[in-house]
Design a protein around this motif. Structure first.
Motif, PDB file in Angstrom:
ATOM      1  N   ASP A  93       3.540  -2.547  -8.481  1.00  0.00           N
ATOM      2  CA  ASP A  93       4.170  -2.834  -7.182  1.00  0.00           C
ATOM      3  C   ASP A  93       3.858  -1.742  -6.168  1.00  0.00           C
ATOM      4  N   ILE A  96       0.235  -2.015  -4.941  1.00  0.00           N
ATOM      5  CA  ILE A  96       0.063  -3.132  -4.006  1.00  0.00           C
ATOM      6  C   ILE A  96       0.633  -2.761  -2.645  1.00  0.00           C
ATOM      7  N   THR A  97       1.786  -2.104  -2.638  1.00  0.00           N
ATOM      8  CA  THR A  97       2.395  -1.658  -1.383  1.00  0.00           C
ATOM      9  C   THR A  97       1.498  -0.675  -0.645  1.00  0.00           C
ATOM     10  N   GLY A 119       2.170 -11.598  -9.113  1.00  0.00           N
ATOM     11  CA  GLY A 119       2.489 -10.996  -7.821  1.00  0.00           C
ATOM     12  C   GLY A 119       1.279 -10.388  -7.153  1.00  0.00           C
ATOM     13  N   ALA A 120       0.404  -9.773  -7.954  1.00  0.00           N
ATOM     14  CA  ALA A 120      -0.824  -9.202  -7.400  1.00  0.00           C
ATOM     15  C   ALA A 120      -1.698 -10.299  -6.812  1.00  0.00           C
ATOM     16  N   ALA A 123      -0.498 -11.440  -3.560  1.00  0.00           N
ATOM     17  CA  ALA A 123      -0.769 -10.453  -2.517  1.00  0.00           C
ATOM     18  C   ALA A 123      -2.257 -10.332  -2.205  1.00  0.00           C
TER      19      ALA A 123
END
Length: 366
Positions: A93, A96-97, A119-120, A123
């Motif tokens: 996370d 990615i942020t 989630g990746a 994104a």
């Protein structure tokens, strides 16, 4: 896990790539006008633990070096989960942020990281599975043929047991059950051992931990007695270290044949002094090079058709572009031709004063 190999032409391409011969292509791709290093994005590297020395000592620096060679403007973010899947989810996370363009992930828990990989993807960050095939929408996969790893271990164990192998009892000291590689190695070993030896006990080793392996081997000794154990199939070198420490503590004066994997420096030394019969060497540079090439291609929005040599199915994803490399058995007879020749260790690193007499006897210092 199922793989499908592509045609000979494609295999030739990846052979050139893994050998490092893609520099001209990479330089051209870095800039549309042939000027190197004009693109820049960040690659996140997430490794699973510090318990296995290769991750920090070999894989991390090799991947970082190759990324710079293929894309001089690229940077690398690094994190180690230390066998904690929750921590690794947080690390993903965070990366990615921070805006990484692609992730190279060796999952601490291949099932638990599935939602993070989803989630990746959401994104827009592709994920290359490194060494272990994580579940979820993986874009590429680089590893070694795990079945062959197990076969090499099984074959070496039978050879070391010699005429005494038939019908003798072997203890299986398997890897971490959260890793699909552990089952892969075990299946490969059993394909060799089944019908030739009796599996007296079989243990999973949480975290590939030396301490957990020690505890499991102590339990095997209590259940079977040292005289009934003809050999130990240890899934990797950290596990082998725990097995050996338990046998010595028992005490067992004459150690049975014990296998390993990862070509740890301590394991190579144990092979020289006769405490471990073999380890499996997985040329880290080839694996690191292939992962870096996949990451750079994906970071540039390119397909992996010029990188992957096969495809692999995970429990959740079909036809993942993959590179599966060939492992090698290391014994006292071929240390010079494997880990020394490839520059993993020098003779001086292996043959310190304590091990010099054994090295001399093995012909390593001539």
């Amino acid at each position: 896990m199922r793989t499908r190999t592509r045609d000979t032409r494609t295999r030739h391409v990846i052979a050139v790539l893994v050998a490092g011969g893609l520099m001209a292509m990479a330089l051209a791709a870095c800039g549309g006008d042939g000027e190197a290093g004009t693109d820049s994005f960040s690659v996140g590297l997430l490794l699973p633990s510090k318990a296995v020395p290769r991750w920090e000592h070999s894989d991390k620096p090799l991947i970082e070096k190759r990324l710079k060679e293929l894309c001089s403007g690229c940077t690398m973010e690094y994190a180690n989960a230390e066998n904690d899947a929750t921590r690794q989810r947080q690390q993903i996370d965070s990366m990615i942020t921070k805006g990484v363009g692609v992730l190279i992930l060796d999952a601490a828990d291949t099932k638990a990281l599935r939602s993070s990989i989803q989630g990746a993807k959401a994104a827009g960050v592709p994920v290359v599975a490194y060494d272990r095939l994580a579940e979820g929408p993986i874009s590429g996969y680089v590893s070694f043929d795990g079945a062959q790893v197990g076969r090499l271990q099984g074959e070496a164990l039978l050879k070391a047991m010699g005429d005494k192998a038939n019908g003798r009892t072997v203890v299986m000291m398997n890897g971490d059950p959260t890793s699909p590689n552990a089952a892969w190695y075990r299946q490969g070993a059993l394909s060799v051992l089944t019908g030739k030896v009796k599996i007296g006990r079989s243990y999973d080793t949480q975290g590939w931990s030396t301490d957990n392996a020690h505890a499991n081997m102590s339990a095997a000794l209590a259940a079977l007695g040292p005289d009934r154990i003809g050999g130990v199939l240890a899934a990797n070198d950290a596990i082998a270290a725990g097995v050996i420490s338990a046998l010595k503590k028992a005490p067992v004066r004459e150690l049975p044949p014990i296998t390993g994997q990862d070509a740890d420096l301590d394991a190579v030394r144990r092979i020289i002094i006769g405490e471990q019969v073999m380890t499996v060497y997985k040329p880290f540079k080839a694996e690191a090079d292939a992962a870096a090439a996949m990451a750079v291609a994906l970071g540039r929005g390119e397909e992996l058709s010029e990188v992957a040599t096969t495809t692999t199915d995970s429990p959740t994803t079909k036809d993942i572009p993959s590179v599966l490399l060939t492992p090698r058995a290391v014994t006292v007879a071929n240390i010079n031709q494997t880990v020394v020749r490839d520059g993993v260790y020098t003779i001086d690193q292996i043959c310190t004063r304590e091990f010099r007499p054994a090295c001399d006897a093995a012909g390593l210092t001539r």
